[in-house]
Structure formats: structure tokens, C-alpha cells
Scaffold this motif. Structure first.
Motif, PDB file in Angstrom:
ATOM      1  N   GLU A 285       0.482  -1.260   0.181  1.00 24.99           N
ATOM      2  CA  GLU A 285       0.065  -0.207   0.311  1.00 24.99           C
ATOM      3  C   GLU A 285       1.080   1.520   0.138  1.00 24.99           C
ATOM      4  O   GLU A 285       0.595   2.089  -0.208  1.00 24.99           O
ATOM      5  N   THR A 286       2.431   0.893   0.536  1.00 18.58           N
ATOM      6  CA  THR A 286       2.582   2.321   0.636  1.00 18.58           C
ATOM      7  C   THR A 286       3.361   2.269  -0.613  1.00 18.58           C
ATOM      8  O   THR A 286       4.261   3.227  -0.771  1.00 18.58           O
ATOM      9  N   LEU A 287       4.294   1.330  -1.186  1.00 16.44           N
ATOM     10  CA  LEU A 287       5.087   1.158  -2.102  1.00 16.44           C
ATOM     11  C   LEU A 287       4.611   1.441  -3.051  1.00 16.44           C
ATOM     12  O   LEU A 287       5.615   1.555  -4.396  1.00 16.44           O
ATOM     13  N   LYS A 288       3.122   1.380  -3.303  1.00 18.55           N
ATOM     14  CA  LYS A 288       2.909   0.946  -4.800  1.00 18.55           C
ATOM     15  C   LYS A 288       2.694   2.482  -5.975  1.00 18.55           C
ATOM     16  O   LYS A 288       3.181   2.396  -6.602  1.00 18.55           O
ATOM     17  N   ASP A 289       2.986   2.961  -5.375  1.00 13.22           N
ATOM     18  CA  ASP A 289       3.376   4.648  -6.200  1.00 13.22           C
ATOM     19  C   ASP A 289       4.531   5.260  -6.351  1.00 13.22           C
ATOM     20  O   ASP A 289       5.297   6.703  -6.592  1.00 13.22           O
ATOM     21  N   GLY A 290       5.693   4.026  -5.563  1.00 16.12           N
ATOM     22  CA  GLY A 290       6.712   4.633  -5.191  1.00 16.12           C
ATOM     23  C   GLY A 290       8.139   4.380  -6.052  1.00 16.12           C
ATOM     24  O   GLY A 290       7.286   4.501  -7.311  1.00 16.12           O
ATOM     25  N   VAL A 291       9.076   5.106  -6.274  1.00 13.29           N
ATOM     26  CA  VAL A 291       9.925   5.111  -7.608  1.00 13.29           C
ATOM     27  C   VAL A 291      10.360   4.225  -7.232  1.00 13.29           C
ATOM     28  O   VAL A 291      11.674   3.575  -6.335  1.00 13.29           O
ATOM     29  N   PHE A 292      10.896   3.095  -8.685  1.00 14.78           N
ATOM     30  CA  PHE A 292      11.597   2.150  -8.980  1.00 14.78           C
ATOM     31  C   PHE A 292      12.394   2.411  -9.857  1.00 14.78           C
ATOM     32  O   PHE A 292      12.174   3.356 -10.877  1.00 14.78           O
ATOM     33  N   GLY A 293      13.794   1.731 -10.276  1.00 13.94           N
ATOM     34  CA  GLY A 293      14.216   1.803 -10.381  1.00 13.94           C
ATOM     35  C   GLY A 293      14.944   0.827 -11.883  1.00 13.94           C
ATOM     36  O   GLY A 293      14.158  -0.185 -11.624  1.00 13.94           O
ATOM     37  N   PRO A 294      15.534   0.951 -12.939  1.00 14.50           N
ATOM     38  CA  PRO A 294      15.937  -0.035 -13.862  1.00 14.50           C
ATOM     39  C   PRO A 294      16.673  -1.936 -13.311  1.00 14.50           C
ATOM     40  O   PRO A 294      17.358  -1.023 -11.399  1.00 14.50           O
ATOM     41  N   CYS A 295      16.159  -2.264 -13.235  1.00 10.18           N
ATOM     42  CA  CYS A 295      17.000  -3.282 -12.748  1.00 10.18           C
ATOM     43  C   CYS A 295      18.369  -3.090 -13.507  1.00 10.18           C
ATOM     44  O   CYS A 295      17.898  -4.261 -14.823  1.00 10.18           O
ATOM     45  N   ASN A 296      19.120  -3.784 -13.154  1.00  9.78           N
ATOM     46  CA  ASN A 296      20.376  -3.438 -14.005  1.00  9.78           C
ATOM     47  C   ASN A 296      21.019  -4.900 -13.880  1.00  9.78           C
ATOM     48  O   ASN A 296      22.132  -5.248 -13.292  1.00  9.78           O
ATOM     49  N   SER A 297      20.108  -5.335 -14.999  1.00  7.45           N
ATOM     50  CA  SER A 297      20.950  -6.749 -15.639  1.00  7.45           C
ATOM     51  C   SER A 297      20.956  -7.256 -16.735  1.00  7.45           C
ATOM     52  O   SER A 297      19.701  -6.917 -17.001  1.00  7.45           O
ATOM     53  N   GLU A 298      21.737  -8.366 -17.263  1.00 10.67           N
ATOM     54  CA  GLU A 298      21.144  -8.437 -18.860  1.00 10.67           C
ATOM     55  C   GLU A 298      20.538 -10.030 -18.293  1.00 10.67           C
ATOM     56  O   GLU A 298      20.156  -9.922 -19.578  1.00 10.67           O
ATOM     57  N   ASN A 299      20.541 -10.208 -17.204  1.00 13.91           N
ATOM     58  CA  ASN A 299      19.806 -11.367 -17.411  1.00 13.91           C
ATOM     59  C   ASN A 299      19.041 -11.393 -15.932  1.00 13.91           C
ATOM     60  O   ASN A 299      18.618 -10.649 -16.008  1.00 13.91           O
ATOM     61  N   SER A 300      18.495 -13.459 -15.585  1.00 19.72           N
ATOM     62  CA  SER A 300      17.350 -12.388 -14.455  1.00 19.72           C
ATOM     63  C   SER A 300      18.285 -12.021 -13.655  1.00 19.72           C
ATOM     64  O   SER A 300      19.783 -12.397 -13.376  1.00 19.72           O
ATOM     65  N   PRO A 301      17.569 -11.102 -12.610  1.00 16.54           N
ATOM     66  CA  PRO A 301      18.045 -10.789 -11.664  1.00 16.54           C
ATOM     67  C   PRO A 301      18.875 -11.931 -10.299  1.00 16.54           C
ATOM     68  O   PRO A 301      18.243 -12.825 -10.363  1.00 16.54           O
ATOM     69  N   ASN A 302      20.414 -11.160 -10.276  1.00 12.85           N
ATOM     70  CA  ASN A 302      20.344 -11.749  -9.017  1.00 12.85           C
ATOM     71  C   ASN A 302      21.160 -11.014  -8.222  1.00 12.85           C
ATOM     72  O   ASN A 302      21.478 -10.289  -7.722  1.00 12.85           O
ATOM     73  N   ILE A 303      20.411 -11.191  -6.784  1.00 14.27           N
ATOM     74  CA  ILE A 303      19.876  -9.901  -6.292  1.00 14.27           C
ATOM     75  C   ILE A 303      21.114 -11.183  -4.686  1.00 14.27           C
ATOM     76  O   ILE A 303      20.736  -9.706  -3.356  1.00 14.27           O
ATOM     77  N   GLY A 304      21.464 -11.776  -4.838  1.00 12.60           N
ATOM     78  CA  GLY A 304      22.157 -12.163  -4.006  1.00 12.60           C
ATOM     79  C   GLY A 304      21.296 -13.142  -2.686  1.00 12.60           C
ATOM     80  O   GLY A 304      20.570 -12.956  -2.379  1.00 12.60           O
ATOM     81  N   PHE A 305      22.564 -12.883  -1.957  1.00 13.31           N
ATOM     82  CA  PHE A 305      21.382 -13.502   0.307  1.00 13.31           C
ATOM     83  C   PHE A 305      21.318 -12.280   0.635  1.00 13.31           C
ATOM     84  O   PHE A 305      22.444 -12.014   1.105  1.00 13.31           O
ATOM     85  N   ASP A 306      20.767 -11.630   1.536  1.00 14.72           N
ATOM     86  CA  ASP A 306      20.347 -10.614   2.348  1.00 14.72           C
ATOM     87  C   ASP A 306      18.994 -10.644   3.188  1.00 14.72           C
ATOM     88  O   ASP A 306      17.971 -11.602   2.111  1.00 14.72           O
ATOM     89  N   ARG A 307      18.463 -10.336   3.820  1.00 15.55           N
ATOM     90  CA  ARG A 307      17.497  -9.573   4.579  1.00 15.55           C
ATOM     91  C   ARG A 307      16.685  -9.137   4.057  1.00 15.55           C
ATOM     92  O   ARG A 307      15.477  -8.525   4.416  1.00 15.55           O
ATOM     93  N   SER A 308      17.028  -8.280   2.905  1.00 12.07           N
ATOM     94  CA  SER A 308      16.127  -6.564   2.364  1.00 12.07           C
ATOM     95  C   SER A 308      15.227  -7.939   1.996  1.00 12.07           C
ATOM     96  O   SER A 308      15.519  -8.893   0.897  1.00 12.07           O
ATOM     97  N   ALA A 309      14.124  -6.869   1.512  1.00  9.39           N
ATOM     98  CA  ALA A 309      13.137  -7.307   0.579  1.00  9.39           C
ATOM     99  C   ALA A 309      12.962  -6.618  -0.741  1.00  9.39           C
ATOM    100  O   ALA A 309      13.837  -5.634  -0.371  1.00  9.39           O
ATOM    101  N   HIS A 310      12.882  -7.693  -1.655  1.00  6.03           N
ATOM    102  CA  HIS A 310      13.589  -7.021  -3.428  1.00  6.03           C
ATOM    103  C   HIS A 310      12.232  -7.508  -3.825  1.00  6.03           C
ATOM    104  O   HIS A 310      10.708  -8.268  -3.945  1.00  6.03           O
ATOM    105  N   TRP A 311      11.435  -5.959  -3.994  1.00  4.73           N
ATOM    106  CA  TRP A 311      10.486  -5.642  -5.403  1.00  4.73           C
ATOM    107  C   TRP A 311      10.404  -5.393  -6.366  1.00  4.73           C
ATOM    108  O   TRP A 311      11.554  -4.823  -6.911  1.00  4.73           O
ATOM    109  N   PHE A 312       9.997  -5.866  -7.215  1.00  9.22           N
ATOM    110  CA  PHE A 312      10.050  -5.430  -9.122  1.00  9.22           C
ATOM    111  C   PHE A 312       8.571  -5.666  -9.363  1.00  9.22           C
ATOM    112  O   PHE A 312       7.657  -5.729  -8.808  1.00  9.22           O
ATOM    113  N   LYS A 313       8.298  -4.309 -10.642  1.00 14.28           N
ATOM    114  CA  LYS A 313       7.130  -3.607 -11.459  1.00 14.28           C
ATOM    115  C   LYS A 313       6.849  -4.340 -12.607  1.00 14.28           C
ATOM    116  O   LYS A 313       7.750  -3.829 -12.880  1.00 14.28           O
TER     117      LYS A 313
END
Length: 146
Positions: A44-72
Motif C-alpha cells: 500500500e505504501t510502495l505501489k506509488d513509489g519510485v522503482f529504478g531500472p533492474c541493472n541486469s542483462e539476465n534474470s536478476p541476481n540479488i544474492g542473499f540478504d535480509r532485504s525485501a526485493h520488489w519488482f514492478k
């Protein structure tokens, strides 16, 4: 049914994905990304947020961390079909939240992942697959949180 597939090459810019054919439609540059380092931000708070480009030539590799990763992903249905599937072609994700705007203005939220029984999925498949409706000629945004 038609299938929108999220495993193809991804350019570093975003564009609308046009659903036009039967078969698979690759994301091909239509993926936007935002990293929530607190892992507490809700749709609800993110839907109108600013998303940046996904800087990857292939499927995203976000590694292992405790963050939440959002894709639009912005999609427009240019076909006569109204029933679609979104496949996340990576099975070992603990939890995936899928949000899509429906024609009546409501938001459909679905959750799956390897911590959830396959029998609860929209389609019993080794990869998480989300069924959604999008009427011919309509556009919407799909949000995915992993």
C-alpha cells in the motif's frame, strides 16, 4: 492460457510488456526494481513509489540478504485472452508476494514460495506460478516481492 515469463534477459530500462501471443512473453526490459533494506514496507505504501531500472542483462541476481526485493512490471493486454499466468522460474524462494490490479479496481494479492505447499499454488508446478485476469485492451502493474 497464456504465460508471462520472468526469466529472460532484462535490459536496464523499463517498458510496458505487451501481452499479444499465445505462449510465453519474456519480460525483456520491462522489470523495475526497488530494495527495501528494512523488509517492512507494505504494498500500500510502495505501489506509488519510485522503482529504478533492474541493472541486469539476465534474470536478476540479488544474492542473499535480509532485504525485501520488489519488482514492478507494467503490462498491457493486446490479445483476446483475459486469463494469464506469471511464472517465477526460480523455485527456491522462501516467500513470493504477487500483487496485480484487477479490472474492477481491486488488488489481488497471492503468496507462495518453497515454505508453502505446492497444492496451495494456482497451478501445481515446481516453479511458482500466479494466475491473473487482464481484460483485452486493459493495462495494469504487477508487483512482486521476494
Amino acid at each position: 492460457m497464456f504465460c508471462a515469463l520472468m526469466t529472460s534477459s532484462l535490459a536496464s530500462f523499463s517498458q510496458t510488456i505487451f501481452l499479444t501471443t499465445n505462449g510465453r512473453v519474456d519480460v525483456n526490459g520491462g522489470l523495475r526494481y526497488w530494495r527495501d533494506t528494512t523488509a517492512t514496507v507494505q504494498y500500500e505504501t510502495l505501489k506509488d513509489g519510485v522503482f529504478g531500472p533492474c541493472n541486469s542483462e539476465n534474470s536478476p541476481n540479488i544474492g542473499f540478504d535480509r532485504s525485501a526485493h520488489w519488482f514492478k512490471i507494467a503490462v498491457t493486454n493486446q490479445s483476446q485472452s483475459s486469463e494469464w499466468l506469471m511464472e517465477i522460474a526460480y523455485a527456491p524462494l522462501d516467500q513470493i508476494d504477487f500483487y496485480v490490479g484487477e479490472s474492477d479496481g481491486t488488488i489481488t494479492h497471492k503468496t507462495t514460495g518453497d515454505h508453502f505447499p505446492i497444492a496451495q499454488r494456482d497451478l501445481a508446478h515446481r516453479h511458482p506460478i500466479f494466475a491473473f485476469s487482464l481484460l483485452p485492451g486493459e493495462s495494469t502493474n504487477i508487483y512482486i516481492r521476494v
